[in-house]
Structures are given as C-alpha cells and as structure tokens.
Write a protein that holds these residues in place. Structure first.
Motif, PDB file in Angstrom:
ATOM      1  N   ARG A 246       0.851  -1.196   0.000  1.00 58.34           N
ATOM      2  CA  ARG A 246       0.000   0.000   0.000  1.00 58.34           C
ATOM      3  C   ARG A 246       0.881   1.238   0.000  1.00 58.34           C
TER       4      ARG A 246
ATOM      5  N   THR B 179      -2.751   5.155  -3.665  1.00 61.52           N
ATOM      6  CA  THR B 179      -3.624   6.317  -3.528  1.00 61.52           C
ATOM      7  C   THR B 179      -2.798   7.578  -3.724  1.00 61.52           C
TER       8      THR B 179
ATOM      9  N   GLN C 211      -4.287   5.283   9.147  1.00 64.58           N
ATOM     10  CA  GLN C 211      -5.664   4.822   8.967  1.00 64.58           C
ATOM     11  C   GLN C 211      -5.801   3.819   7.824  1.00 64.58           C
ATOM     12  N   ASN C 212      -4.939   3.937   6.816  1.00 69.45           N
ATOM     13  CA  ASN C 212      -5.066   3.108   5.621  1.00 69.45           C
ATOM     14  C   ASN C 212      -4.000   2.016   5.529  1.00 69.45           C
TER      15      ASN C 212
END
Length: 275
Positions: free
Chosen positions: A153, A182, A235-236
């Motif tokens: 991620r 992201t 958070q991610n």
C-alpha cells in the motif's frame, strides 16, 4: 524502469538494523545489486592554546576506523543471504558529502532514521536532509523499529510541483509492486477541491499509462499537512509514503517546509523523498 542498484547507508554511531532489513527485502524483490556505505569524521580536540590534541585525535581515528569495519561486518552479515552481488565503500569523510558522491552508483538510497536525534558520538552522523537535497537520487527513509517492508500500500502525497513529479517518477518501481496506490492532495478549503480533483485525475491517468492503477483522493486540511499525511497513512495501513522534498539553502544549511521537515524527522512509515 526498475531498481537494479540499491545503496544503504550505515551510521557508525547508531543501530542500522531497520535499514538493513528493509534493504534485504527490497534487494530480493528487485533482484538488485547492493552497495553499503559508511563514513565519519573524528572529533578535532583542541587545547586551550588552540593547538590540536594530536594524541587524542589519533585515538579517535582508530575508533572511527574500527566502527567502519564493524559496519562492514554487519552489512555483509545482513545482506549475504540475499545474494553475493555486494559492494562496500567507506571513508574518513563527511557522511552526507561522501554518500552523495557515491550516489552515482545507485537507483535508490536507503537510510535509517535514528530514534536518538541527539546522539553526538565519535563522528558526524548523517544529516538525512542533506542527502535528500544533494544526492540527485530518491531516498527511502526508514523509521526506527521497522522490521519489514512489503510495499503493498503506497500513498503518494501530491502537490503540483517539480519535486512531486520527480518523486512519483522515481517511485514507479515500487508503485508497480503495490496492490493499492492512492494519490492524495491536501487543500486549504472547499473552493480548491474541484481544481485538485482535475489535477489528480491527470496524475491517475498518467499512472495508468505506466501500468499503475491509482485512486485519487482530495483531503481538506486538518492541521499541519505532515501530521495529516501520517494520520492517513496510519488509517489506511500504508507501507510507503511518496513525496517531493521542498527546501532551500541558507548559509550552507537546508531550510525545509513543514511537510518535508515532518517526513524527514517524524514520519511513522517508510518515506520515499525526492528533491
């Protein structure tokens, strides 16, 4: 584009465990050659009359040379299991200047951030800001206590600047390995959201053309942007944060903006920075 040559810096004054572990994992993932680098400058003791205390200086040189040899031993012990394409470079020299000069041989530089920011021992410890601004290569800053890195991620901190554009290009090998990318832009108010969305759509489309699928996200500012990015990363479950490094030189010292300063000194995740 991939990382065929990694360079990891070993600080003679501090533990290098986190940087070595991350380097070993990336070397395996990218089948990369690895170069270890260490450097330091002994303290110059001066008598009250202004003369250098030669005998003390000789002891410091000896201690520094021993510390560099220990770094070499740790480097080979940590990296030998992932391959025999290892190189070692060390010198009695200013750490940031020496590492920057050796950076010509690297696609990616990996440095560990010490938990002890003070830590003045026998050498001048590496100033990570100096190497980020002077190496001309992307620098992966590893926070203390990091034991592994699977770049699944990735969060790209977007700002429509040359630094951010260079950073995202430099991170492409990692982005292609990720399962979740992201791209986020933090804006000051509601009136900025539409323009930011257009910019991020362009970035996501550019990434898609480079075989990276990314989600675009606009965030309203909630306090200092560096802390906001850290919160998003936490958070991610982000593994790596990618960002441009912003600063300017004043009297041979780099003065950083708030976000860059936070990412250099306090980010909770591995951070790839590019000036």
């Amino acid at each position: 584009m991939t990382y065929r040559s990694l360079m990891v810096y070993l600080d003679p004054d501090h533990s290098n465990e986190s940087a070595l572990r991350v380097t070993a994992e990336l070397a395996t993932r990218f089948k990369a050659q690895v170069t270890g680098v260490a450097a330091g400058v002994p303290v110059m003791p001066v008598h009250a009359d202004g003369m250098i205390a030669t005998s003390v200086l000789e002891v410091d040189y000896t201690q520094l040379e021993e510390a560099l040899r220990r770094c070499e031993g740790r480097f080979h012990a940590a990296l030998m299991p992932v391959g025999d394409a290892l190189q070692w470079r060390a010198a009695i020299a200013a750490p940031a200047e020496y590492l920057a000069s050796e950076a010509r041989a690297a696609d990616l530089i990996i440095v560990g951030r010490s938990a002890d920011e003070a830590g003045p021992l026998l050498n001048q410890s590496l100033d990570i800001g100096d190497i980020v601004m002077g190496a001309g290569r992307p620098v992966l800053v590893v926070p203390p206590g990091k034991t592994s890195l699977a770049p699944d991620r990735v969060l790209v901190a977007w700002k429509d600047t040359a630094e951010a554009r260079r950073a995202i290009v430099a991170s492409l090998p990692l982005l292609r390995q990720a399962v979740d990318v992201t791209v986020v832009e933090i804006v000051a108010g509601d009136s900025d959201i539409a323009d930011a969305a257009v910019r991020l759509a362009d970035v996501a489309a550019w990434l898609q053309r480079h075989n990276v699928t990314a989600t675009a996200r606009v965030e309203l500012s909630a306090g200092p942007a560096g802390n906001h990015l850290d919160l998003l990363a936490e958070q991610n479950g982000v593994d790596i944060l990618v960002a441009g490094a912003y600063g300017h030189s004043r009297l041979q010292e780099w003065i950083f903006g708030g976000v860059s300063r936070h990412l250099l000194k306090a980010s909770s995740v591995c951070t790839l920075l590019m000036h």
